[in-house]
Structure formats: structure tokens, C-alpha cells
Design an enzyme around this catalytic site. Structure first.
Site, PDB file in Angstrom:
ATOM      1  N   CYS A   1       0.366  -7.856 -15.419  1.00 28.31           N
ATOM      2  CA  CYS A   1       0.157  -7.383 -13.750  1.00 28.31           C
ATOM      3  C   CYS A   1       1.291  -6.343 -13.631  1.00 28.31           C
ATOM      4  CB  CYS A   1       0.460  -8.530 -13.150  1.00 28.31           C
ATOM      5  SG  CYS A   1       1.858  -9.585 -13.338  1.00 28.31           S
TER       6      CYS A   1
ATOM      7  N   GLU B   1      -7.141 -13.162 -13.768  1.00 27.42           N
ATOM      8  CA  GLU B   1      -5.921 -13.330 -12.622  1.00 27.42           C
ATOM      9  C   GLU B   1      -5.037 -12.188 -12.528  1.00 27.42           C
ATOM     10  OE1 GLU B   1      -1.914 -14.513 -11.701  1.00 27.42           O
ATOM     11  OE2 GLU B   1      -2.658 -14.380 -13.591  1.00 27.42           O
TER      12      GLU B   1
ATOM     13  N   ARG C   1       3.099 -17.515  -3.693  1.00 28.01           N
ATOM     14  CA  ARG C   1       2.948 -16.782  -4.587  1.00 28.01           C
ATOM     15  C   ARG C   1       1.268 -16.262  -4.580  1.00 28.01           C
ATOM     16  NH1 ARG C   1       5.206 -16.033  -9.649  1.00 28.01           N
ATOM     17  NH2 ARG C   1       3.709 -15.585 -11.155  1.00 28.01           N
TER      18      ARG C   1
ATOM     19  N   ARG D   1      -1.972 -14.529  -5.606  1.00 31.63           N
ATOM     20  CA  ARG D   1      -2.494 -13.895  -6.646  1.00 31.63           C
ATOM     21  C   ARG D   1      -4.077 -13.533  -6.339  1.00 31.63           C
ATOM     22  NH1 ARG D   1       1.785 -13.112  -7.563  1.00 31.63           N
ATOM     23  NH2 ARG D   1       3.068 -13.153  -9.494  1.00 31.63           N
TER      24      ARG D   1
END
Length: 234
Positions: A109, A156, A199, A201
Site C-alpha cells: 500500500c 485489502e 485505521r 482500509r
């Protein structure tokens, strides 16, 4: 980098293989949700096994794992008793990956995260798919998906994936998966609804169209109605 924080998680009991024989106690029974079904999966870009923990909790059986970082490999081996394969770019030979029901992958990512893009811009380096060392790894992942044709996908990445490069990055990813024959669902989920950490995602779920049809009966879980947990709660 915000991605590197993914290695942090609560303490997990050591697997029995880490103890001497006289120290091994009877394993605690595994309690699975009533709606769980047994399935096999592979864990690519596995990190320290975060996705694996969730998939095993609902009946999944990991049949292959892959992680390049040597420190993440050590943690993964300690938690799960197996050494993941290395560089995903070396998984091109047929027969290296066993058949599976679900392909799980938290592909790199850094090229798409806000922090990663800012850092690369400051260094005068390319980001996103122009970053040859990380961004293009999605296409290696796509090659594996094309070759193995798993019935389902669970991918993800950071929230910024959907807005990176004015949406062109996301259009490329979604379009590639659809060309490979998958119906794609996506949603940004904040971990703060489940653990005391903000967080966000994006989770991408794919179903092979030739198996599940054009409109699979799928929906992401509803956000818990309870108050978000605080660190002191645990």
C-alpha cells in the site's frame, strides 16, 4: 509509514510447536460462528498474518502463504508454525500455488497511501502504478488470479487507493478484476469500530461471475451499534 504499523497486534498465544514436549498443554477448543463453512485459502503479501487470523476464525484453512519481509516472516512463523514463501514475483511457475477457494492479499500500500505518496513526491520518485518496485505488484497479483482462477477474492489496501491519481488507479484495479471475470464489491472499513485504533482500509471482495452469476448475494457486515472500544477496555 502507516502501512508498516500493521505488524502491531495484541499478544497471541504461542503455537504448541514453540514449547518443549513437557510444556505443551491441551489445546483450547476452537469455537466457530454458526454460519461458518470450511474453505481453503492462500495468504499473499501476508505480513504477519492479520487476514489469516480472521479467515481461520470463520472456518478457513490456509494452504499457502507468501511474504517477502524477513522480519514479518519470523513473526508469521512464530504464530502459525510455517515459513511463508518469499517474493511474490517468483511465484510464476505452475504448481507452486495449490488450488484454493479464496485468495487473500494485502498487496503493498505504500505507493497509494497518503504518507507514501507524500514521501515519494518529496524524493522526486514515482508513486502508484508508476512505482516499479511496489505499485506494479498488483499486476503480478492479477497474473496469479488469472492463472489460478479462485472462486473468491479478498483484497485489502489503504483508503487512498480509491482516490489516488484522481481515481485512475482504482479504475485500473477494478477494471482488471472485472476483465478477469469477477464481480467486485468494495468498502472502506474503519478498524475503530472493532479495536481502539482509527485505521481506515478499503476491502475488495470478488466473486467469479461464471460461478456466482452477475449479482452475488453479498453484503458487507453492518457496523456494530455498540460504542467504539477504548484502549482501557482491553
Amino acid at each position: 509509514d502507516d502501512c508498516e504499523m500493521s505488524v502491531r497486534r495484541p499478544v497471541v498465544p504461542d503455537p504448541p510447536s514453540l514449547f518443549a514436549e513437557d510444556e505443551v498443554s491441551e489445546a483450547a477448543p476452537v469455537i466457530e460462528p454458526e454460519n461458518s463453512l470450511p474453505f481453503s485459502f492462500i495468504d499473499l503479501f501476508a505480513g504477519v498474518g492479520g487476514l489469516r487470523l480472521g479467515l481461520e476464525a470463520v472456518g478457513g484453512r490456509c494452504v499457502f502463504s507468501c511474504e517477502k519481509d524477513k522480519y514479518a516472516q519470523k513473526t508469521y512463523a512464530s504464530w502459525f508454525g510455517e515459513n511463508p514463501a518469499g517474493d511474490v514475483m517468483e511465484l510464476s511457475q505452475k504448481g507452486m500455488i495449490p488450488d484454493h477457494d479464496l485468495l487473500a492479499a494485502g498487496f503493498p500500500c505504500q505507493p497509494f497511501s497518503i504518507a507514501g505518496v507524500s514521501k515519494k513526491n518529496s524524493l522526486g520518485r514515482a508513486h502508484g502504478f508508476k512505482d516499479r518496485t511496489q505499485g506494479t505488484l498488483f499486476f503480478h497479483l492479477a497474473e496469479i488470479i488469472d492463472r489460478m482462477q479462485p472462486p473468491t477474492l479478498l483484497l485489502e489496501n489503504v483508503k487512498n487507493l480509491r482516490s489516488h491519481d484522481k481515481g485512475q488507479t482504482w479504475n485500473t484495479i477494478q477494471g482488471t478484476l472485472e476483465e478477469l471475470g469477477y464481480v467486485v464489491f468494495d468498502k472502506v472499513i474503519d478498524a475503530a469500530d472493532y479495536v481502539p485504533q482509527h485505521r481506515e482500509r478499503v476491502f475488495i471482495v470478488g466473486f467469479r461471475r461464471d460461478i456466482f452469476g452477475d449479482s452475488p448475494a453479498f453484503g458487507f457486515p453492518a457496523v456494530p451499534e455498540a460504542t467504539r472500544p477504548k484502549l482501557r477496555d482491553i
